[in-house]
Scaffold this motif. Structure first.
Motif, PDB file in Angstrom:
ATOM      1  N   ILE A 248      -0.051  -0.193   5.789  1.00  0.00           N
ATOM      2  CA  ILE A 248       0.449   0.052   4.442  1.00  0.00           C
ATOM      3  C   ILE A 248       0.103  -1.158   3.583  1.00  0.00           C
ATOM      4  O   ILE A 248       0.436  -2.290   3.932  1.00  0.00           O
ATOM      5  N   ALA A 249      -0.546  -0.922   2.471  1.00  0.00           N
ATOM      6  CA  ALA A 249      -0.919  -2.013   1.563  1.00  0.00           C
ATOM      7  C   ALA A 249       0.327  -2.550   0.850  1.00  0.00           C
ATOM      8  O   ALA A 249       1.188  -1.784   0.419  1.00  0.00           O
ATOM      9  N   LEU A 250       0.386  -3.858   0.748  1.00  0.00           N
ATOM     10  CA  LEU A 250       1.450  -4.505  -0.002  1.00  0.00           C
ATOM     11  C   LEU A 250       0.934  -4.852  -1.398  1.00  0.00           C
ATOM     12  O   LEU A 250      -0.204  -5.313  -1.545  1.00  0.00           O
ATOM     13  N   THR A 251       1.780  -4.649  -2.392  1.00  0.00           N
ATOM     14  CA  THR A 251       1.429  -4.951  -3.779  1.00  0.00           C
ATOM     15  C   THR A 251       2.236  -6.147  -4.255  1.00  0.00           C
ATOM     16  O   THR A 251       3.459  -6.165  -4.089  1.00  0.00           O
ATOM     17  N   PRO A 252       1.588  -7.151  -4.855  1.00  0.00           N
ATOM     18  CA  PRO A 252       2.348  -8.276  -5.413  1.00  0.00           C
ATOM     19  C   PRO A 252       3.207  -7.810  -6.593  1.00  0.00           C
ATOM     20  O   PRO A 252       2.715  -7.138  -7.491  1.00  0.00           O
ATOM     21  N   LEU A 253       4.492  -8.152  -6.555  1.00  0.00           N
ATOM     22  CA  LEU A 253       5.386  -7.835  -7.664  1.00  0.00           C
ATOM     23  C   LEU A 253       5.546  -9.035  -8.587  1.00  0.00           C
ATOM     24  O   LEU A 253       5.612  -8.891  -9.805  1.00  0.00           O
ATOM     25  N   GLU A 254       5.671 -10.205  -7.977  1.00  0.00           N
ATOM     26  CA  GLU A 254       5.810 -11.440  -8.754  1.00  0.00           C
ATOM     27  C   GLU A 254       5.420 -12.613  -7.869  1.00  0.00           C
ATOM     28  O   GLU A 254       5.464 -12.515  -6.646  1.00  0.00           O
ATOM     29  N   HIS A 255       5.027 -13.721  -8.515  1.00  0.00           N
ATOM     30  CA  HIS A 255       4.720 -14.936  -7.771  1.00  0.00           C
ATOM     31  C   HIS A 255       4.815 -16.140  -8.704  1.00  0.00           C
ATOM     32  O   HIS A 255       4.809 -15.993  -9.922  1.00  0.00           O
ATOM     33  N   ARG A 256       4.919 -17.293  -8.085  1.00  0.00           N
ATOM     34  CA  ARG A 256       4.905 -18.538  -8.860  1.00  0.00           C
ATOM     35  C   ARG A 256       4.334 -19.642  -7.988  1.00  0.00           C
ATOM     36  O   ARG A 256       4.420 -19.599  -6.755  1.00  0.00           O
TER      37      ARG A 256
END
Length: 186
Positions: free
Chosen positions: A85-93
């Motif tokens: 299952i592909a993971l999608t970035p929601l937020e990052h810093r």
């Protein structure tokens, strides 16, 4: 020239007194921690990356670049019921901090999500990021929002507080966990 500077920085880091080391695992480590979060019928991964001085110098521009979160997601292998299952970035810093010898260290934090409706009852996870680099490698699994973990081969709490406080008794032999299996009830 860039290679010579990297060698000079590495040598400088080696001759600094032990008390001046900004990173508790040494100036060459790339440390990573994944928290698998089972929330209701959704699967998330909170990811922390802590780069010591030398990897910050070597990889800092890539970590700061647009698209780095997506590149990390590509190397986080999540399988539900045996299907990737592909993971999608929601937020990052990305946050720079002072390190030893006037160098900086970097911290990258991100939250990734599996698509809605992609839950199951059996989960396998592997972190393939920076796999040839020395450092702390930790995975934990937690359940919230009505989900329940029935069995897991990783703990539910982080020994390092998500790479914020490394336990002194484990510094000589840091955690080296890059894969997890979890059975759960969404």
């Amino acid at each position: 020239m860039k290679k010579a500077l990297a060698v000079a920085l590495a040598l400088a880091a080696l001759v600094l007194p032990a008390a001046a080391l900004a990173h508790p695992l040494g100036n060459f480590t790339v440390n990573r921690q994944s928290e698998i979060v089972l929330s209701g019928d959704r699967v998330y991964v909170r990811y922390a990356l802590d780069l010591a001085e030398i990897p910050t110098y070597q990889e800092g521009s890539a970590v700061r670049a647009p698209g780095f979160a997506a590149a990390v997601a590509d190397l986080l292998v999540l399988e539900l019921e045996g299907r990737r299952i592909a993971l999608t970035p929601l937020e990052h810093r990305v946050q720079a901090r002072p390190g030893a010898g006037g160098l900086e260290t970097l911290r990258f934090d991100a939250v990734f999500a599996a698509p809605e409706g992609s839950s199951g009852r059996t989960l396998a996870f592997r972190d393939l990021n920076f796999e040839r680099r020395l450092g702390w490698k930790e995975i934990v699994a937690v359940a919230t929002g009505g989900a329940e973990i029935e069995a897991a081969d990783v703990p539910s709490t982080s020994a390092s507080d998500a790479l914020r406080a490394y336990p002194a008794d484990l510094l000589a032999s840091p955690l080296d966990v890059t894969a997890a299996r979890v059975e759960y009830e969404p």
